[in-house]
Design a protein around this motif. Structure first.
Motif, PDB file in Angstrom:
ATOM      1  N   ILE A 224       5.453  -6.961 -13.262  1.00  0.00           N
ATOM      2  CA  ILE A 224       4.162  -6.688 -13.911  1.00  0.00           C
ATOM      3  C   ILE A 224       3.032  -6.445 -12.906  1.00  0.00           C
ATOM      4  O   ILE A 224       2.160  -5.613 -13.119  1.00  0.00           O
ATOM      5  N   PHE A 225       3.058  -7.183 -11.800  1.00  0.00           N
ATOM      6  CA  PHE A 225       1.976  -7.030 -10.808  1.00  0.00           C
ATOM      7  C   PHE A 225       2.347  -6.087  -9.655  1.00  0.00           C
ATOM      8  O   PHE A 225       1.585  -5.926  -8.716  1.00  0.00           O
ATOM      9  N   GLU A 226       3.533  -5.501  -9.736  1.00  0.00           N
ATOM     10  CA  GLU A 226       3.957  -4.622  -8.630  1.00  0.00           C
ATOM     11  C   GLU A 226       3.360  -3.232  -8.785  1.00  0.00           C
ATOM     12  O   GLU A 226       3.297  -2.694  -9.890  1.00  0.00           O
TER      13      GLU A 226
ATOM     14  N   LEU B 150       0.709   5.452 -11.008  1.00  0.00           N
ATOM     15  CA  LEU B 150      -0.411   5.974 -10.199  1.00  0.00           C
ATOM     16  C   LEU B 150      -0.496   7.496 -10.322  1.00  0.00           C
ATOM     17  O   LEU B 150      -1.568   8.064 -10.544  1.00  0.00           O
ATOM     18  N   GLN B 151       0.667   8.127 -10.191  1.00  0.00           N
ATOM     19  CA  GLN B 151       0.702   9.586 -10.237  1.00  0.00           C
ATOM     20  C   GLN B 151       0.270  10.096 -11.611  1.00  0.00           C
ATOM     21  O   GLN B 151      -0.515  11.039 -11.725  1.00  0.00           O
TER      22      GLN B 151
ATOM     23  N   ILE C 169      -8.270   3.575 -11.032  1.00  0.00           N
ATOM     24  CA  ILE C 169      -6.840   3.843 -11.254  1.00  0.00           C
ATOM     25  C   ILE C 169      -6.034   2.548 -11.353  1.00  0.00           C
ATOM     26  O   ILE C 169      -5.972   1.765 -10.397  1.00  0.00           O
ATOM     27  N   PRO C 170      -5.459   2.277 -12.517  1.00  0.00           N
ATOM     28  CA  PRO C 170      -4.598   1.091 -12.637  1.00  0.00           C
ATOM     29  C   PRO C 170      -3.336   1.280 -11.810  1.00  0.00           C
ATOM     30  O   PRO C 170      -2.746   2.358 -11.812  1.00  0.00           O
ATOM     31  N   LYS C 171      -2.967   0.191 -11.123  1.00  0.00           N
ATOM     32  CA  LYS C 171      -1.849   0.348 -10.177  1.00  0.00           C
ATOM     33  C   LYS C 171      -0.554  -0.250 -10.721  1.00  0.00           C
ATOM     34  O   LYS C 171       0.518   0.007 -10.204  1.00  0.00           O
TER      35      LYS C 171
ATOM     36  N   THR D  76       3.138 -15.802 -15.279  1.00  0.00           N
ATOM     37  CA  THR D  76       2.513 -14.474 -15.183  1.00  0.00           C
ATOM     38  C   THR D  76       1.687 -14.188 -16.438  1.00  0.00           C
ATOM     39  O   THR D  76       0.584 -13.650 -16.360  1.00  0.00           O
ATOM     40  N   LEU D  77       2.241 -14.567 -17.591  1.00  0.00           N
ATOM     41  CA  LEU D  77       1.519 -14.308 -18.845  1.00  0.00           C
ATOM     42  C   LEU D  77       0.254 -15.155 -18.922  1.00  0.00           C
ATOM     43  O   LEU D  77      -0.802 -14.685 -19.362  1.00  0.00           O
TER      44      LEU D  77
END
Lengths: 329, 466
Positions: free
Chosen positions: B40-42, B48-49, B65-67, B258-259
């Motif tokens: 999820i955080f990677e 991106l593209q 831009i969300p990564k 993570t949640l």
């Protein structure tokens, strides 16, 4: 006639439950699943404070009524698995309560209940039922004459699970308690001006229901109705030109009133319409309502199921025998 | 008609369905395939593209831009709040949200958000509400950007998926009616059916319509807009139901850290973006609203009328249900509808001094102003007032009884219109709110901003009661 709406004495109540009342007159929709309803009683005329009673069989209810001759008897619109505790609610009848003395537009102007406002309540009920059937497609609708008005009790399974908000929306729809919008947009015409279309130009759906309700209100006003949006001058003009409404000449009527004042009138009447039905009763899932066949002791009238609302005359059909036998009647 | 869809177009429609309804079977398929919480955080190069390639997307700064999936979830929150509250909102900062190719990422992000919110917050919390509302708005925006033929096709597909009967019964929408997502009066009903299709409309009503083309009447009254409205509201309801489901299951399973972290980030983002100077939007008077002295001039008309005294018939509900809850929340916890958390008076008023010395005297004074005075007829209503403050059916509020009943929140304007219609005399501010407490918060904010420094009447109220 003056003896008709007088309260009944304990002796009269006893006579009623001993000589006139028959458990077999209890409508089937009450007898069926009787044990899943809560019953409540008023013994002294001070409100139903004997609550949470349950009867497993009609016979048990019969014995209770004969023995206690209550001032008033009620049963719940709700069905429970544990009615004694009002626990495990299953479903509730959808209910509309039209009380003749609370109808917001009454041509009689009496301060309680009279033949005229009782008949007007009957007409309102007939109109509501029409919408409940035609628009909302509801079935299993029962009308009860309550003694001073009418209860519409709907046992259509598809509507019995509705929550309070859902019921409130049905109420607004059938009562015409919201002004319909009068501006509509065409598809694929973004940026275009909206089309103005008044409710009376739309012969279907909610606008048509609203037209019927507003027509009824306009034709039955006596000029004393209080609406914030309607000042005395507007009220005077409404009464002056309402013949046009009678003839369905709505365009002419709106022209005479003027578009802004017409909107004010529509707003005002929609608020009045909210009072056609006691909203608190409709949205309450656990309400108890006067039990059909029981006596409304305050006015000495029988609470009973109405088979044909078009022809029903409470003064012929709902007056107990003891009233006719009262001294001086 | 005459235009048949090619295979490619059909595949595109299938993609569009999950893009619009993440809770469709297509959406669920994406979650099954790609829904691992681990990544999820990677940073996701494909995402991106895709964002960079989105038409009109602002890429002048990396922050637009969300990564990764988590970033995308937060961008959705940011988009909705800026769109609602920020006058400087620029759609091109979030153009990627209207790119159908984002579907597979978007689906994962909404499930992640719904799970994070369902685990950490109440479904009716502002976090829950924001997700539901934003999903509805996004469906509307996304539909609007589709080309007409695609739009029609996808709307019919979505409706067919969500509604299985031939005719839609209004009673099948009871959840949407109950949550006020749909108004019964907005739909055309006949024999219990919600009329949506043109042919059906013409069969039912053609004979009734005079002086106007029936087809045109259909386009005006129903057309695609009612269908689209129903779709967006149904998807909102599905989002809400999913959060509920997660919330119900949450106590039985251990929450993934993570949640929890994403839930925290969503909450922070909402706090950060709830206030935009000069926005005037419904969130524009936000920020945390703390317990302060009561400001009588900010009371809504219904409360003013209740304080002046109410006639018999409405007295009990007005004093016990409306005024008690309003004054207690206005004084102690005016932000109750925004915040998740405390619902006991002693959390804010630990020794109950404010409750006993300020709030209850005002309620009792209003009860005395009633005609006839409420407690003269119904002395037991005093106990009900205490009960509605959360202290059970007792004579006085005492800490040992707290929690025996619920601290009631003020009833909504809709309920006031039904229960206490004679008190409802709306003014201009009333049109912007749905609850007397929201009126109070808004009015105080307006008074503050207009520079009105009139001292609060609360400081004078003691002498009034003397």
């Amino acid at each position: 006639m003056t003896h008709i709406f007088e309260p009944s004495t304990l002796e009269e109540r006893r006579r009623y439950y001993r000589d006139e009342w028959d458990i077999n007159d209890l409508p089937d929709f009450i007898r069926k699943d009787l044990s899943k309803r809560e019953f409540g009683f008023d013994h002294l005329g001070r409100g139903p404070n004997d609550r949470y009673r349950v009867f497993k069989t009609p016979d048990m209810l019969k014995r209770f009524m004969r023995y206690r001759s209550p001032f008033a008897a009620y049963c719940s619109v709700a069905f429970y698995n544990k009615p004694r505790k009002r626990g495990e609610w299953l479903k509730s009848e959808l209910v509309f309560d039209v009380d003749a003395k609370d109808v917001p537009v009454r041509s009689c102007g009496c301060d309680s209940v009279c033949e005229i406002c009782l008949d007007e309540a009957r007409q309102i009920v007939a109109g509501l039922i029409d919408t409940l059937k035609q628009d909302l497609g509801l079935k299993n609708i029962h009308v009860i004459y309550s003694g001073r008005g009418y209860h519409i009790r709907i046992l259509d399974e598809s509507a019995m699970g509705l929550d309070s908000e859902g019921r409130s929306q049905v109420l607004k729809y059938v009562a015409g308690a919201e002004p319909p919008k009068n501006k509509y947009f065409m598809e694929d015409e973004s940026g275009q001006k909206p089309y103005e279309l008044e409710h009376f130009s739309i012969p279907l759906g909610y606008p048509a229901v609203f037209t019927k309700r507003i027509k009824y209100a306009i034709l039955h006003m006596n000029g004393t109705e209080k609406m914030e949006e309607v000042n005395p001058k507007l009220m005077k003009d409404v009464l002056k030109y309402r013949e046009m409404v009678q003839k369905d000449e709505w365009g002419l009527f709106k022209n005479k009133i003027g578009p802004i004042r017409y909107r004010n009138l529509v707003e005002g009447i929609s608020k009045l319409n909210m009072g056609l039905v006691d909203a608190k009763v409709s949205i309450d899932l656990k309400r108890i309502l006067r039990m059909p066949t029981s006596l409304h002791s305050k006015v000495s009238m029988r609470c009973m199921e109405v088979k044909n609302i078009e022809t029903f005359d409470p003064l012929k059909e709902a007056v107990p025998k003891f009233v006719n036998e009262r001294k001086g009647y | 008609m005459g235009n048949f869809l090619s295979i490619v177009q059909l595949i595109e429609i299938m993609v569009l369905i999950s893009y619009l309804n993440p809770f469709s079977s297509e959406g669920e398929e994406i979650v099954r395939e790609k829904g691992s919480i681990e990544g999820i955080f990677e940073v996701n190069p494909e995402l991106l593209q895709l964002v960079r390639d989105s038409k009109s997307q602002n890429i002048s700064d990396d922050s637009y831009i969300p990564k990764n999936y988590a970033d995308l979830a937060l961008k959705r929150v940011e988009w909705y709040l800026r769109r609602k509250n920020d006058k400087k909102y620029n759609h091109n900062d979030y153009a990627f949200l209207i790119n159908p190719k984002i579907a597979k990422f978007d689906v994962i992000s909404i499930y992640t958000m719904a799970q994070a919110i369902g685990i950490k917050f109440n479904p009716k919390s502002r976090e829950g509400r924001l997700l539901v509302e934003s999903q509805g708005k996004l469906v509307e925006d996304r539909l609007e950007k589709l080309v007409p033929i695609e739009r029609k096709e996808v709307v019919n597909n979505l409706l067919n998926q969500m509604i299985t009967q031939d005719n839609i019964k209004w009673t099948s929408m009871s959840q949407l009616l109950g949550s006020k997502k749909i108004n019964l009066t907005d739909m055309i009903l006949d024999q219990g059916d919600v009329v949506l299709e043109k042919e059906d409309f013409l069969i039912r009503f053609e004979d009734k319509i005079e002086g106007r083309l029936p087809e045109k009447m259909y386009d005006l009254l129903i057309g695609e807009k009612i269908k689209e409205m129903i779709i967006s509201r149904m998807i909102m309801q599905k989002t809400e139901n999913y959060i509920h489901k997660v919330h119900e299951m949450a106590p039985k399973i251990e929450a993934h850290p993570t949640l929890l972290e994403i839930g925290e980030q969503i909450s922070e983002k909402i706090k950060e973006l709830s206030y935009f100077p000069g926005s005037g939007g419904s969130g524009g008077f936000g920020g945390d609203i703390k317990a302060t002295q009561l400001q009588h001039e900010a009371f809504p008309p219904c409360i003013q009328k209740t304080i002046e005294g109410v006639g018999s018939g409405n007295r009990n509900d007005a004093i016990v249900l409306l005024l008690t809850s309003f004054l207690s929340y206005a004084r102690l916890y005016p932000s109750v509808f925004r915040n998740e958390g405390t619902s006991k008076i002693s959390d804010i008023d630990p020794d109950l001094q404010i409750t006993i010395n300020e709030i209850i005297p005002l309620i009792f004074e209003a009860a005395n102003n009633c005609n006839p005075p409420l407690f003269d007829d119904d002395p037991q209503e005093k106990l009900n007032v205490i009960a509605k403050l959360g202290f059970g059916v007792n004579k006085d509020p005492e800490l040992k009884h707290e929690g025996e009943s619920k601290w009631y929140t003020p009833m909504s304007c809709d309920k006031i219109k039904i229960h206490l219609s004679s008190l409802c005399k709306p003014d201009a501010t009333c049109k912007k709110i749905g609850n007397p407490l929201s009126y109070y918060n808004r009015k105080r904010w307006e008074l503050r901003n207009s520079g009105d420094k009139t001292p609060s009447k609360s400081s004078e109220s003691d002498s009034d009661t003397d």
